[in-house]
Motif scaffolding. Structure first.
Motif, PDB file in Angstrom:
ATOM      1  N   GLY A  27     -28.645 -25.203  28.870  1.00 19.26           N
ATOM      2  CA  GLY A  27     -28.024 -26.501  29.144  1.00 19.26           C
ATOM      3  C   GLY A  27     -28.653 -27.644  28.393  1.00 19.26           C
ATOM      4  O   GLY A  27     -28.731 -28.766  28.902  1.00 19.26           O
ATOM      5  N   SER A  28     -29.117 -27.396  27.204  1.00 19.82           N
ATOM      6  CA  SER A  28     -29.728 -28.423  26.357  1.00 19.82           C
ATOM      7  C   SER A  28     -29.332 -28.156  24.914  1.00 19.82           C
ATOM      8  O   SER A  28     -29.134 -27.001  24.522  1.00 19.82           O
ATOM      9  N   LYS A  29     -29.219 -29.237  24.127  1.00 22.80           N
ATOM     10  CA  LYS A  29     -28.918 -29.083  22.708  1.00 22.80           C
ATOM     11  C   LYS A  29     -30.177 -29.136  21.855  1.00 22.80           C
ATOM     12  O   LYS A  29     -30.114 -29.000  20.635  1.00 22.80           O
ATOM     13  N   TYR A  55     -35.518 -25.048  26.095  1.00 20.36           N
ATOM     14  CA  TYR A  55     -35.515 -24.046  25.024  1.00 20.36           C
ATOM     15  C   TYR A  55     -36.830 -23.261  25.024  1.00 20.36           C
ATOM     16  O   TYR A  55     -36.833 -22.029  24.869  1.00 20.36           O
ATOM     17  N   GLN A  56     -37.933 -23.974  25.212  1.00 26.90           N
ATOM     18  CA  GLN A  56     -39.242 -23.319  25.191  1.00 26.90           C
ATOM     19  C   GLN A  56     -39.353 -22.289  26.322  1.00 26.90           C
ATOM     20  O   GLN A  56     -39.785 -21.148  26.096  1.00 26.90           O
ATOM     21  N   ALA A  57     -38.971 -22.690  27.530  1.00 29.29           N
ATOM     22  CA  ALA A  57     -39.043 -21.767  28.666  1.00 29.29           C
ATOM     23  C   ALA A  57     -38.107 -20.583  28.470  1.00 29.29           C
ATOM     24  O   ALA A  57     -38.468 -19.429  28.736  1.00 29.29           O
ATOM     25  N   ALA A  58     -36.887 -20.863  27.982  1.00 29.64           N
ATOM     26  CA  ALA A  58     -35.906 -19.794  27.762  1.00 29.64           C
ATOM     27  C   ALA A  58     -36.382 -18.822  26.688  1.00 29.64           C
ATOM     28  O   ALA A  58     -36.188 -17.604  26.801  1.00 29.64           O
ATOM     29  N   VAL A  71     -31.379 -17.011  22.038  1.00 25.36           N
ATOM     30  CA  VAL A  71     -31.258 -18.255  22.800  1.00 25.36           C
ATOM     31  C   VAL A  71     -30.462 -19.258  21.981  1.00 25.36           C
ATOM     32  O   VAL A  71     -30.787 -19.522  20.825  1.00 25.36           O
ATOM     33  N   ASP A  72     -29.426 -19.814  22.595  1.00 25.94           N
ATOM     34  CA  ASP A  72     -28.513 -20.718  21.898  1.00 25.94           C
ATOM     35  C   ASP A  72     -28.464 -22.057  22.628  1.00 25.94           C
ATOM     36  O   ASP A  72     -27.986 -22.149  23.772  1.00 25.94           O
ATOM     37  N   ALA A  73     -28.957 -23.107  21.980  1.00 22.39           N
ATOM     38  CA  ALA A  73     -29.010 -24.445  22.584  1.00 22.39           C
ATOM     39  C   ALA A  73     -27.674 -25.158  22.382  1.00 22.39           C
ATOM     40  O   ALA A  73     -27.483 -25.895  21.420  1.00 22.39           O
ATOM     41  N   VAL A  74     -26.756 -24.956  23.317  1.00 20.65           N
ATOM     42  CA  VAL A  74     -25.398 -25.488  23.162  1.00 20.65           C
ATOM     43  C   VAL A  74     -25.131 -26.721  24.015  1.00 20.65           C
ATOM     44  O   VAL A  74     -24.116 -27.395  23.842  1.00 20.65           O
ATOM     45  N   GLY A  75     -26.013 -27.048  24.961  1.00 21.12           N
ATOM     46  CA  GLY A  75     -25.776 -28.171  25.852  1.00 21.12           C
ATOM     47  C   GLY A  75     -25.093 -27.726  27.135  1.00 21.12           C
ATOM     48  O   GLY A  75     -24.477 -26.653  27.201  1.00 21.12           O
ATOM     49  N   SER A  76     -25.176 -28.554  28.173  1.00 18.50           N
ATOM     50  CA  SER A  76     -24.732 -28.145  29.511  1.00 18.50           C
ATOM     51  C   SER A  76     -23.241 -27.848  29.588  1.00 18.50           C
ATOM     52  O   SER A  76     -22.832 -26.800  30.108  1.00 18.50           O
TER      53      SER A  76
END
Length: 345
Positions: free
Chosen positions: A36-38, A45-48, A65-70
């Motif tokens: 849920g973060s871009k 991202y770090q935790a994921a 891991v894909d930072a796509v936003g919430s």
């Protein structure tokens, strides 16, 4: 004696069921983790990334891991029910819905809640180093005397919940004065910082990793800040890295959190907030895959290495299986729902 202990530990780990070799392992293909973060530089991202790397080894599969936003993450998760896409986020998942933020859902009805796995104990509030207010009590009392305090937050979730709690505490202690505690709605951490630098806010929501560097500056520097509150529980703060963070010792970190800083929530209890990371699944995700991820994570935490990795990154390890995580997060949702009801009634 040390050799006996090592042998005992080795034997106990050997006795654990090995997920990668288990005959009842479901078919896991490549897994996409949407978050849920871009940002690829933030704590989500770090935790994921930390937990996904360990889980990929245990499941013997590839996890990206894909930072796509919430909004995109929730929408994607709703569309993919075969287990090839799962989601990792934090308390913003349900807080966004409580605040009525667009793009957020009732996660307890729309998705399956997976395990919790880490806490970021660093959620914080800061003021300029030259501020006349040195404590959160100073700020609450100033508002009670009719002074206007502006707080820069990103509306609708983790950034706002602490602001709402302080506003509720002001209302309890100085009824009618809470209107002088004003939210300055802005965006990223850099935006909130800039509000403080420009004198457009008296206090901001921040974090230890993002803002500790500014606390090292001399008071004469426009960017100099000081912490007044860390929202985490005393149990969580007690588990932070014993070396502290940056120039802050563990003892200094303790001084900004309960029981040294208390924010009443009602007549019987105080407000605290741990920013917890957890998994979310599509409602149609195969039950055997969900159960197996629980099993895999339990083994990962039993082995003990993941705790060390999280602690180095200033996270607090925090594993609960899916069933316990659901109960825990529902209780948090109900607790903070009451805080918001108190300041809007």
């Amino acid at each position: 004696m040390k050799k006996l202990i090592k042998h005992a530990i080795a034997f106990s780990l050997m006795a654990l069921p090995m997920v990668a070799m288990s005959a009842d392992k479901p078919n896991f293909g490549n897994i996409r983790v949407v978050i849920g973060s871009k940002s690829t530089g933030g704590d989500t991202y770090q935790a994921a990334a930390i937990i996904s790397e360990a889980l990929a080894k245990k499941l013997d599969t590839n996890i990206k891991v894909d930072a796509v936003g919430s909004s995109a993450a929730f929408s994607t998760l709703k569309r993919v029910g075969n287990g090839s896409t799962i989601m990792i986020f934090h308390d913003q998942s349900y807080l966004g819905n409580l605040y009525g933020t667009r793009g957020y859902y009732d996660i307890f009805n729309q998705y399956i809640i997976g395990p919790t796995f880490a806490i970021n104990p660093a959620n914080a509030y800061l003021v300029p180093k030259k501020s006349p207010y040195n404590t959160l009590d100073d700020i609450i009392n100033a508002v009670g005397e009719g002074k206007e305090i502006r707080v820069a937050i990103q509306p609708g979730g983790v950034s706002e919940i602490g602001y709402s709690a302080v506003k509720n505490a002001i209302k309890m202690k100085y009824p009618g004065q809470e209107s002088h505690f004003i939210a300055v709605n802005t965006g990223s951490q850099a935006d909130k910082n800039q509000q403080l630098f420009d004198g457009l806010a008296d206090m901001i929501q921040g974090s230890l990793p993002a803002n500790e560097q500014f606390t090292r500056l001399p008071e004469s520097d426009q960017k100099a800040m000081k912490f007044v509150w860390l929202t985490s529980t005393k149990d969580t703060i007690a588990d932070v890295n014993k070396n502290g963070f940056g120039s802050l010792s563990q003892e200094q970190i303790f001084s900004y959190a309960e029981p040294n800083v208390v924010v009443p929530m009602d007549a019987q209890s105080n407000f605290t907030f741990d920013k917890e990371f957890f998994f979310l699944y599509n409602k149609k995700m195969p039950k055997d895959q969900i159960a197996y991820i629980d099993k895999a994570l339990k083994e990962i935490y039993a082995e003990g290495e993941i705790q060390k990795t999280f602690e180095k990154a200033f996270f607090v390890p925090n594993y609960r299986d899916s069933a316990d995580a659901l109960k825990h997060l529902q209780a948090k949702n109900d607790k903070y729902k009451q805080v918001l009801a108190n300041i809007t009634e």
